[in-house]
Scaffold this active site. Structure first.
Site, mmCIF file in Angstrom:
data_model
loop_
_atom_site.group_PDB
_atom_site.id
_atom_site.type_symbol
_atom_site.label_atom_id
_atom_site.label_comp_id
_atom_site.label_asym_id
_atom_site.label_seq_id
_atom_site.Cartn_x
_atom_site.Cartn_y
_atom_site.Cartn_z
ATOM 1 N N ASP A 183 11.669 0.358 7.827
ATOM 2 C CA ASP A 183 10.379 -0.318 7.664
ATOM 3 C C ASP A 183 9.884 -0.921 8.977
ATOM 4 O OD1 ASP A 183 8.062 -1.466 6.844
ATOM 5 O OD2 ASP A 183 8.926 -2.565 5.160
ATOM 6 N N GLU A 197 14.628 9.644 6.670
ATOM 7 C CA GLU A 197 16.036 9.817 6.352
ATOM 8 C C GLU A 197 16.379 9.054 5.076
ATOM 9 O OE1 GLU A 197 20.316 9.082 8.658
ATOM 10 O OE2 GLU A 197 18.410 8.466 9.546
ATOM 11 N N SER A 198 17.007 9.732 4.127
ATOM 12 C CA SER A 198 17.374 9.098 2.866
ATOM 13 C C SER A 198 18.717 8.393 3.013
ATOM 14 C CB SER A 198 17.453 10.135 1.741
ATOM 15 O OG SER A 198 17.824 9.526 0.529
ATOM 16 N N CYS A 199 18.712 7.116 2.725
ATOM 17 C CA CYS A 199 19.936 6.318 2.796
ATOM 18 C C CYS A 199 20.419 6.078 1.371
ATOM 19 C CB CYS A 199 19.683 5.015 3.538
ATOM 20 S SG CYS A 199 19.187 5.252 5.259
ATOM 21 N N ASP A 253 10.411 -7.833 10.855
ATOM 22 C CA ASP A 253 10.642 -7.946 9.407
ATOM 23 C C ASP A 253 12.094 -7.598 9.071
ATOM 24 O OD1 ASP A 253 9.963 -8.613 6.832
ATOM 25 O OD2 ASP A 253 8.982 -6.711 6.364
ATOM 26 N N TYR A 295 0.808 -1.206 0.000
ATOM 27 C CA TYR A 295 0.000 0.000 0.000
ATOM 28 C C TYR A 295 0.853 1.273 0.000
ATOM 29 C CZ TYR A 295 0.954 -0.142 5.061
ATOM 30 O OH TYR A 295 1.560 -0.184 6.285
ATOM 31 N N SER A 296 2.124 1.140 -0.327
ATOM 32 C CA SER A 296 2.988 2.311 -0.308
ATOM 33 C C SER A 296 4.150 2.136 -1.259
ATOM 34 C CB SER A 296 3.525 2.550 1.112
ATOM 35 O OG SER A 296 4.385 1.473 1.484
ATOM 36 N N GLU A 313 19.939 -0.567 -0.417
ATOM 37 C CA GLU A 313 19.664 -1.706 0.461
ATOM 38 C C GLU A 313 20.897 -2.599 0.593
ATOM 39 O OE1 GLU A 313 16.464 -3.781 -1.356
ATOM 40 O OE2 GLU A 313 15.019 -2.123 -1.127
ATOM 41 N N GLU A 333 16.562 -6.400 2.607
ATOM 42 C CA GLU A 333 15.873 -5.281 1.942
ATOM 43 C C GLU A 333 15.518 -4.162 2.914
ATOM 44 O OE1 GLU A 333 14.564 -9.000 -0.403
ATOM 45 O OE2 GLU A 333 15.247 -8.471 1.614
#
Length: 847
Positions: A214, A135-137, A196, A68-69, A141, A200
């Site tokens: 996440d 925060e942008s990494c 989880d 959903y995202s 991944e 990833e």
């Protein structure tokens, strides 16, 4: 639409005003723990809800897509700040009752403060979507770092093929694992289970440090230090299934409550994947993955260090409380493990991380792939014009110009194809079994109910069809090839669509390609070309397919071989419910026999019913020894009783077995050979005894010719008594009291309680003995206790090949009872049940 937005806001509105309650909640969230999850009607967020719009941002590449995202790179136009913007569909969230999960994730992220956890900066919303600015990494991944080690290889000389494909060096894996441990320790100290953890969801900063992302599946425990709003709690039952199939612990599959051990299991899976390039329980479907997890079917590559193997083995303990980090020693048990020797835990985040493997294929343009100097695995076998999203994956927008070019069926160049196979093989090696290689590959679209997704369709020499997610290099499923249209068929439904249909659950694919006829004809052509060159045409397909499966099974060996004879014995054995079939390959059919693969009392076994007689017994035994990786044979069934000291229902594990069916049948006036071990004078059984002549004369019993791998080649040794393997026989001698069945039913019981007897003698011949005189002759001459038609063949075949063997036979009848029908009809099933019990006892004693 406005009504929907108001309804959603009423459910989602969670920002309150600053008051004393809020301050208390905030302080509590940063301080000590309480006995229960802290709940508050409202509190002030550290990350505010802003009045921004999506037009305030420049959107870049897509980082990831969920149910959903989706998360995209977003640059704030006025400040130039870059965020990972999580965009969530309000309508879907409401419809699927995900509101509480979204609120909980927002609340949890707002209160976590650790360099190993992604930070939430602010949120906003509009009519259709919710937005979280995270925060942008920029390092991507951890999953990509693992797979890019495969990609990097293709710029080097081919003598670098010894470099590990698609896996991290142990030093790099140790660094990343240590940072995950550091972050998990903090998350667990806050009373949260992530639920989880996987490559990833482990993101890398620009300089290469790990951050856990996440938190959509997060679960606060009862003593959580996180303040949770009453309507923002996760599932009330901590055993609710969440997470990703390959990383889910067995206790979750068994509906046990979630614990911190869940994350530690996933940590073990992730470390395994760092070091090997694949998850430890990888299989063709989620159902098969779950079966392997429950069975803890894990195999360690031989290149794993002892320290890595031991740590992963401990983290993947079936009991979550025994996993390092979950016990009374806490995370000290993890940090002190020899695998992490040399790690400076106090200065972990100040250390220099491993060099990031750069993403490839980031250039865009409309040029042909053949002119592209960068290597991209999705280009192999695909001459498409491809818009790259800058993240090594496919563009989010689908282009109608994506045409996979295949050579014409008439101009197909087999030499060109076979030369390119090496490159394809290397690129997709991580998806193949040992000895398996790629024959054909093409990009197609997998059609679903509401969407389509690109997959790489691969044909291997197994033969097998694999479909792979090309952006993440993850196998989405595979199909065993069959030339039987009932098992596998291709249906062309339109000029651009075709279906691959198979009996396998969940393996029906609906695919679209510009020319499905060309694709499938090319697959078939390549298959025939390879078969011609491999010289395999003489093999029937079903045998060839079975041999391929056997090769795969042998990688999981060794096994214990189990051999019975008739359905009565087989039914009794399976009725114990101790045999657990292999979830992937429960059986293999070969030469008319079905070899069943599974486990008994945790031991890997291969079972076959050989059929009546010595030829069948020897043939099945030799097949099992030649084709499967077995470490010994257990032969069991029912037998005729010859020894008056034994009774029907008793079980015999003989110490010696003879083949008493090799006869010299002599003329009435002739003499038996001096080398014969016994003589049966049929005239002695005339009635009245001794009177008249008997034209049947005499029978001399000869020895077997025994060939052994330990003997001189092509030279047989005479053998009468074949000795059961002594170390296995000793295990039988050490049996405790074995409870055997005495009654077939309430009205049919044996007069005495059956017993187990070990170490006597047995004989085998292609003769069903139902004659009292002959029974007495065998007992007096050879001192045997039981007779059957297969045991000697199984024993001598096993010993000839150098394998240990044991025989277990239940007495079903007194051979040659003179009145009425043979007792095997009444007590054969009981004897088979008692035999199965003894076999299970023996398997349980094996190391």
């Amino acid at each position: 639409m406005l009504a929907m937005e108001k309804d959603f806001d009423s459910k989602l509105k969670i920002q309150g005003t600053n008051n004393n309650d809020n301050n208390n909640s905030s302080n509590s969230s940063n301080g000590g723990a309480s006995n229960n999850v802290q709940r508050s009607k409202s509190f002030a967020f550290r990350a505010p809800q802003e009045n921004f719009t999506i037009q305030d941002f420049e959107l870049g590449k897509i980082y990831g897509v969920g149910s959903y995202s989706k998360v995209v790179r977003a640059k704030k136009k006025d400040t130039g700040m870059v965020y990972a913007l999580k965009i969530m569909d309000k309508k879907f969230i409401t419809k699927e009752n995900k509101t509480a999960y979204v609120k909980l994730e927002r609340i949890v992220l707002d209160q976590l403060d650790h360099p190993g956890v992604v930070r939430l900066y602010f949120t906003f919303q509009d009519t259709f979507s919710l937005y979280m600015a995270l925060e942008s990494c920029e390092g991507g991944e951890l999953f990509d770092q693992i797979t890019r080690h495969l990609i990097e290889l293709f710029g080097r000389e081919f003598d670098a093929l010894s470099v590990a494909l698609g896996r991290l060096p142990e030093d790099e894996a140790r660094f990343y694992a240590a940072e995950v441990v550091d972050a998990l320790e903090y998350i667990h100290s806050m009373g949260l289970i992530h639920r989880d953890i996987k490559p990833e969801n482990l993101l890398l900063t620009t300089d290469g440090h790990i951050k856990i992302a996440d938190f959509g599946s997060v679960k606060p425990m009862q003593d959580s230090r996180i303040t949770v709003l009453p309507n923002a709690a996760s599932d009330d039952k901590a055993c609710t299934f969440v997470g990703t199939a390959a990383y889910v612990p067995p206790e979750v599959l068994n509906s046990s409550p979630a614990t911190f051990g869940n994350d530690l299991w996933a940590l073990g899976c992730t470390l395994y994947q760092m070091l090997s390039g694949t998850s430890p329980f990888k299989d063709a479907s989620e159902w098969l993955i779950f079966q392997r997890i429950i069975a803890r079917d894990i195999r360690f590559p031989n290149y794993f260090s002892e320290e890595a193997r031991d740590l992963i083995d401990r983290l993947l303990d079936i009991d979550p409380s025994r996993r390092p980090g979950a016990g009374p020693e806490g995370y000290a048990a993890v940090k002190m493990h020899p695998f992490f020797r040399g790690v400076d835990w106090s200065n972990l985040r100040s250390q220099t991380p491993p060099r990031l493997a750069l993403e490839t294929g980031a250039q865009s343009g409309d040029g042909d792939d053949h002119n592209d100097s960068s290597w991209n695995p999705t280009h192999i076998g695909d001459g498409s014009v491809r818009q790259n999203d800058g993240n090594g994956g496919a563009s989010s927008s689908e282009s109608s110009g994506h045409i996979t070019r295949l050579a014409s069926i008439d101009s197909f160049d087999s030499k060109w194809y076979l030369s390119i196979c090496l490159t394809i093989f290397l690129a997709w090696q991580q998806f193949l079994d040992q000895g398996e290689s790629v024959l054909m590959i093409s990009m197609v679209k997998k059609l679903q109910k509401l969407s389509s997704k690109k997959v790489q369709l691969i044909l291997t020499n197994k033969p097998k069809l694999i479909y792979v997610d090309p952006s993440k290099l993850v196998v989405k499923g595979n199909i065993i090839w069959s030339d039987n249209s009932n098992d596998l068929s291709v249906q062309v439904t339109s000029p651009s669509h075709f279906k691959i249909c198979t009996l396998s659950p969940g393996a029906k694919l609906q695919l679209v390609h510009v020319n499905p006829f060309c694709v499938m004809r090319a697959f078939l052509l390549v298959w025939s070309l390879v078969q011609d060159e491999a010289g395999c045409k003489a093999l029937p397909y079903n045998r060839k397919s079975s041999l391929t499966i056997i090769k795969e099974l042998n990688h999981r060996g060794p096994y214990i071989g189990l051999i019975t004879v008739i359905p009565t014995e087989e039914n009794a054995f399976f009725a114990t419910r101790s045999f657990k079939p292999d979830p992937k390959h429960p059986f293999v059919d070969l030469s008319g026999r079905r070899f069943r693969i599974g486990k008994v009392q945790g031991k890997k076994v291969i079972y076959v019913r050989c059929g009546v007689g010595m030829v069948n017994a020897a043939a099945a035994t030799q097949q099992m020894l030649d084709l499967f990786d077995v470490e010994g044979i257990i032969h069991f069934g029912i037998a005729g009783n010859v020894n008056n000291s034994m009774s029907i229902g008793d079980v015999s594990i003989p110490g010696q077995v003879a083949q008493t069916g090799i006869w010299d049948w002599v003329n009435p006036q002739g003499k038996v050979d001096q080398d014969d071990v016994a003589q049966l004078d049929i005239g002695s059984y005339n009635v009245p005894k001794g009177n008249g002549s008997n034209l049947l004369g005499h029978i001399g019993y000869s020895k077997e010719e025994f060939f052994s791998e330990s003997g001189k080649p092509n030279t047989a040794q005479p053998l009468l008594w074949a000795n059961i393997s002594q170390h296995w026989l000793q295990l039988a001698f050490n049996f405790g009291e074995l409870k055997l069945e005495q009654c077939v039913n309430s009205s049919l019981c044996l007069p005495e309680k059956p017993k187990l007897v070990v170490g006597l003698r047995a004989s085998t011949a292609n003769i069903f003995v139902d004659n009292a005189a002959y029974r007495d002759f065998l007992f007096q001459t050879f001192h045997i206790s039981s007779v059957d038609m297969e045991s000697a063949a199984v024993v001598m075949t096993s010993l000839s090949n150098g394998f240990p063997v044991i025989v277990v036979r239940g007495m079903s009848d007194l051979a040659g009872r003179q009145q009425g029908e043979n007792a095997i009809g009444e007590f054969g099933s009981l004897a088979a049940i008692n035999t199965a019990k003894a076999v299970l006892e023996f398997i349980g004693k094996l190391p």
